[in-house]
Design a protein around this motif. Structure first.
Motif, PDB file in Angstrom:
ATOM      1  N   SER A 168      41.873   4.864  57.288  1.00 62.66           N
ATOM      2  CA  SER A 168      41.178   4.984  58.760  1.00 62.66           C
ATOM      3  C   SER A 168      41.072   3.465  59.505  1.00 62.66           C
ATOM      4  O   SER A 168      41.419   2.769  58.576  1.00 62.66           O
ATOM      5  N   GLU A 169      41.604   3.420  60.521  1.00 64.33           N
ATOM      6  CA  GLU A 169      41.634   2.499  61.614  1.00 64.33           C
ATOM      7  C   GLU A 169      40.161   1.458  61.348  1.00 64.33           C
ATOM      8  O   GLU A 169      40.764   0.651  61.548  1.00 64.33           O
ATOM      9  N   LYS A 170      39.897   1.935  61.254  1.00 65.88           N
ATOM     10  CA  LYS A 170      38.228   1.274  61.788  1.00 65.88           C
ATOM     11  C   LYS A 170      38.109   0.665  60.087  1.00 65.88           C
ATOM     12  O   LYS A 170      37.922  -0.215  60.069  1.00 65.88           O
ATOM     13  N   ASN A 171      37.970   1.678  59.208  1.00 65.99           N
ATOM     14  CA  ASN A 171      38.434   1.661  57.825  1.00 65.99           C
ATOM     15  C   ASN A 171      38.467   0.058  57.389  1.00 65.99           C
ATOM     16  O   ASN A 171      38.042  -1.313  56.980  1.00 65.99           O
ATOM     17  N   ILE A 172      39.608  -0.152  57.549  1.00 71.10           N
ATOM     18  CA  ILE A 172      40.993  -1.403  57.838  1.00 71.10           C
ATOM     19  C   ILE A 172      40.817  -2.116  57.962  1.00 71.10           C
ATOM     20  O   ILE A 172      40.234  -3.684  57.635  1.00 71.10           O
ATOM     21  N   GLU A 227      37.986  -7.903  57.706  1.00 69.67           N
ATOM     22  CA  GLU A 227      37.364  -8.725  58.470  1.00 69.67           C
ATOM     23  C   GLU A 227      36.758  -9.091  57.541  1.00 69.67           C
ATOM     24  O   GLU A 227      35.749 -10.792  57.601  1.00 69.67           O
ATOM     25  N   LYS A 228      35.898  -8.361  56.530  1.00 71.81           N
ATOM     26  CA  LYS A 228      35.604  -8.807  55.395  1.00 71.81           C
ATOM     27  C   LYS A 228      36.027 -10.055  54.289  1.00 71.81           C
ATOM     28  O   LYS A 228      35.724 -11.130  53.931  1.00 71.81           O
ATOM     29  N   PHE A 229      37.345 -10.002  54.236  1.00 74.14           N
ATOM     30  CA  PHE A 229      37.967 -10.247  52.954  1.00 74.14           C
ATOM     31  C   PHE A 229      38.287 -11.378  54.175  1.00 74.14           C
ATOM     32  O   PHE A 229      38.450 -12.324  53.443  1.00 74.14           O
ATOM     33  N   ILE A 230      38.425 -11.416  55.108  1.00 78.00           N
ATOM     34  CA  ILE A 230      39.080 -13.018  56.301  1.00 78.00           C
ATOM     35  C   ILE A 230      37.322 -13.854  55.762  1.00 78.00           C
ATOM     36  O   ILE A 230      37.906 -14.785  55.491  1.00 78.00           O
ATOM     37  N   GLY A 231      36.466 -13.178  55.980  1.00 80.61           N
ATOM     38  CA  GLY A 231      35.177 -13.867  55.818  1.00 80.61           C
ATOM     39  C   GLY A 231      34.709 -14.563  55.012  1.00 80.61           C
ATOM     40  O   GLY A 231      34.030 -15.440  54.955  1.00 80.61           O
ATOM     41  N   SER A 235      47.884   7.646  49.450  1.00 76.96           N
ATOM     42  CA  SER A 235      47.870   6.299  50.276  1.00 76.96           C
ATOM     43  C   SER A 235      46.894   6.031  49.639  1.00 76.96           C
ATOM     44  O   SER A 235      45.983   5.908  50.402  1.00 76.96           O
ATOM     45  N   THR A 236      46.825   4.317  49.378  1.00 77.21           N
ATOM     46  CA  THR A 236      46.135   3.248  49.268  1.00 77.21           C
ATOM     47  C   THR A 236      46.535   2.183  49.244  1.00 77.21           C
ATOM     48  O   THR A 236      47.401   1.873  49.535  1.00 77.21           O
ATOM     49  N   LEU A 237      45.994   1.327  50.044  1.00 76.64           N
ATOM     50  CA  LEU A 237      46.162   0.130  50.628  1.00 76.64           C
ATOM     51  C   LEU A 237      45.370  -0.714  49.688  1.00 76.64           C
ATOM     52  O   LEU A 237      43.971  -1.079  49.516  1.00 76.64           O
ATOM     53  N   VAL A 238      46.350  -2.029  49.184  1.00 75.03           N
ATOM     54  CA  VAL A 238      45.177  -3.148  47.899  1.00 75.03           C
ATOM     55  C   VAL A 238      45.543  -4.376  48.635  1.00 75.03           C
ATOM     56  O   VAL A 238      46.638  -4.742  49.074  1.00 75.03           O
ATOM     57  N   ILE A 239      44.208  -4.586  48.692  1.00 67.74           N
ATOM     58  CA  ILE A 239      44.561  -6.601  49.752  1.00 67.74           C
ATOM     59  C   ILE A 239      43.744  -7.389  48.406  1.00 67.74           C
ATOM     60  O   ILE A 239      43.477  -7.473  47.870  1.00 67.74           O
ATOM     61  N   ILE A 297      40.437  -5.735  46.814  1.00 66.57           N
ATOM     62  CA  ILE A 297      40.053  -4.693  48.162  1.00 66.57           C
ATOM     63  C   ILE A 297      40.697  -3.466  47.329  1.00 66.57           C
ATOM     64  O   ILE A 297      42.312  -3.635  47.820  1.00 66.57           O
ATOM     65  N   LYS A 298      40.676  -2.253  47.628  1.00 72.44           N
ATOM     66  CA  LYS A 298      41.479  -1.228  47.321  1.00 72.44           C
ATOM     67  C   LYS A 298      40.528  -0.283  47.939  1.00 72.44           C
ATOM     68  O   LYS A 298      39.129   0.259  48.091  1.00 72.44           O
ATOM     69  N   ILE A 299      41.644  -0.103  49.346  1.00 73.84           N
ATOM     70  CA  ILE A 299      40.830   0.936  50.435  1.00 73.84           C
ATOM     71  C   ILE A 299      42.009   2.256  50.170  1.00 73.84           C
ATOM     72  O   ILE A 299      43.321   2.741  50.133  1.00 73.84           O
ATOM     73  N   THR A 300      41.254   3.644  50.073  1.00 73.18           N
ATOM     74  CA  THR A 300      41.813   4.787  50.464  1.00 73.18           C
ATOM     75  C   THR A 300      41.652   5.639  51.612  1.00 73.18           C
ATOM     76  O   THR A 300      42.606   6.096  51.619  1.00 73.18           O
TER      77      THR A 300
END
Length: 51
Positions: free
Chosen positions: A36-40, A45-49, A22-26, A30-33
């Motif tokens: 976890s709720e904390k990591n997402i 927040e980093k992306f919105i900033g 499972s991977t989320l790409v924003i 940004i590729k998140i593998t």
């Protein structure tokens, strides 16, 4: 938003490489593998900033 299905769609491979879990790409950047709720939250927040 584009949802790729592993085994059906191959368009993601040149962009993101082989994805075997499972991977989320924003925004295609940004590729998140570690999904976890904390990591997402941290990555969003980093992306919105940046904007």
């Amino acid at each position: 938003m584009k949802i790729y299905k592993v085994g059906k769609d191959m368009g993601y491979i040149p962009k993101y490489g082989m994805i075997i879990k499972s991977t989320l790409v924003i925004d295609g950047k940004i590729k998140i593998t570690n999904l976890s709720e904390k990591n997402i939250k941290e990555q969003l927040e980093k992306f919105i900033g940046e904007y």
